[in-house]
Design a protein around this motif. Structure first.
Motif, mmCIF file in Angstrom:
data_model
loop_
_atom_site.group_PDB
_atom_site.id
_atom_site.type_symbol
_atom_site.label_atom_id
_atom_site.label_comp_id
_atom_site.label_asym_id
_atom_site.label_seq_id
_atom_site.Cartn_x
_atom_site.Cartn_y
_atom_site.Cartn_z
ATOM 1 N N VAL A 1 0.841 -1.198 0.000
ATOM 2 C CA VAL A 1 0.000 0.000 0.000
ATOM 3 C C VAL A 1 0.876 1.248 0.000
ATOM 4 O O VAL A 1 0.583 2.227 -0.692
ATOM 5 N N ARG A 2 1.965 1.214 0.726
ATOM 6 C CA ARG A 2 2.898 2.350 0.710
ATOM 7 C C ARG A 2 3.463 2.577 -0.690
ATOM 8 O O ARG A 2 3.652 3.716 -1.113
ATOM 9 N N ARG A 3 3.724 1.490 -1.411
ATOM 10 C CA ARG A 3 4.205 1.619 -2.790
ATOM 11 C C ARG A 3 3.130 2.224 -3.693
ATOM 12 O O ARG A 3 3.417 3.057 -4.552
ATOM 13 N N ILE A 4 1.881 1.806 -3.499
ATOM 14 C CA ILE A 4 0.773 2.367 -4.274
ATOM 15 C C ILE A 4 0.678 3.869 -4.033
ATOM 16 O O ILE A 4 0.506 4.657 -4.971
ATOM 17 N N VAL A 5 0.794 4.287 -2.771
ATOM 18 C CA VAL A 5 0.733 5.702 -2.427
ATOM 19 C C VAL A 5 1.898 6.460 -3.070
ATOM 20 O O VAL A 5 1.713 7.531 -3.658
ATOM 21 N N ARG B 1 2.823 10.074 -9.936
ATOM 22 C CA ARG B 1 1.977 10.303 -11.116
ATOM 23 C C ARG B 1 1.081 11.522 -10.972
ATOM 24 O O ARG B 1 0.378 11.890 -11.907
ATOM 25 N N GLY B 2 1.064 12.126 -9.785
ATOM 26 C CA GLY B 2 0.186 13.274 -9.551
ATOM 27 C C GLY B 2 -1.261 12.878 -9.331
ATOM 28 O O GLY B 2 -2.167 13.667 -9.572
ATOM 29 N N SER C 1 -10.675 5.584 -11.203
ATOM 30 C CA SER C 1 -9.944 6.474 -12.103
ATOM 31 C C SER C 1 -8.434 6.424 -11.859
ATOM 32 O O SER C 1 -7.672 7.088 -12.550
ATOM 33 N N GLY C 2 -8.017 5.646 -10.843
ATOM 34 C CA GLY C 2 -6.601 5.533 -10.521
ATOM 35 C C GLY C 2 -6.135 6.510 -9.461
ATOM 36 O O GLY C 2 -4.972 6.488 -9.067
ATOM 37 N N HIS C 3 -7.038 7.364 -8.994
ATOM 38 C CA HIS C 3 -6.682 8.278 -7.913
ATOM 39 C C HIS C 3 -6.562 7.510 -6.598
ATOM 40 O O HIS C 3 -7.273 6.534 -6.372
ATOM 41 N N VAL C 4 -5.649 7.964 -5.768
ATOM 42 C CA VAL C 4 -5.448 7.377 -4.445
ATOM 43 C C VAL C 4 -5.688 8.487 -3.438
ATOM 44 O O VAL C 4 -5.093 9.564 -3.533
ATOM 45 N N ILE C 5 -6.601 8.240 -2.493
ATOM 46 C CA ILE C 5 -7.003 9.260 -1.530
ATOM 47 C C ILE C 5 -6.585 8.818 -0.134
ATOM 48 O O ILE C 5 -6.931 7.710 0.300
ATOM 49 N N LEU C 6 -5.842 9.689 0.552
ATOM 50 C CA LEU C 6 -5.462 9.426 1.939
ATOM 51 C C LEU C 6 -6.536 10.013 2.835
ATOM 52 O O LEU C 6 -6.958 11.163 2.649
#
Length: 90
Positions: free
Chosen positions: A26-30, A36-37, A56-61
């Motif tokens: 998960v850290r790698r995904i973040v 990638r912005g 959409s490929g966005h990652v939200i913390l």
């Protein structure tokens, strides 16, 4: 729409996964999303308790626990289900 805390909301239908931020994958995904912005930090400076991945490929913390967000999504679905049932009766 579902609240992810501190006045931030996400479209519930776009959520693919909600995971804990503790594992290395998960850290790698973040980190990849940051490069990638595509990273959205909605923690307001607090500790990250959930990572939301969208279609959409966005990652939200998120600073709210994944279980809490999931309960809010389910409550929203239940509310809409009851809403549509009452419309059918009319």
């Amino acid at each position: 729409m579902v609240s992810i805390g501190f006045g931030n909301i996400v479209h519930a239908n776009r959520i693919v996964a909600m995971v804990s931020p503790d594992s290395a994958p998960v850290r790698r995904i973040v980190a990849d999303a940051r490069d990638r912005g595509m990273l959205v930090d909605a923690t307001q400076g607090r500790r990250t308790r959930a990572v939301i991945i969208t279609d959409s490929g966005h990652v939200i913390l998120c600073a709210v626990h994944p279980e809490t967000v999931a309960a809010r999504v389910e409550a929203d679905e239940d509310a809409h289900e009851g809403e549509s049932e009452s419309r059918r009766r009319v």
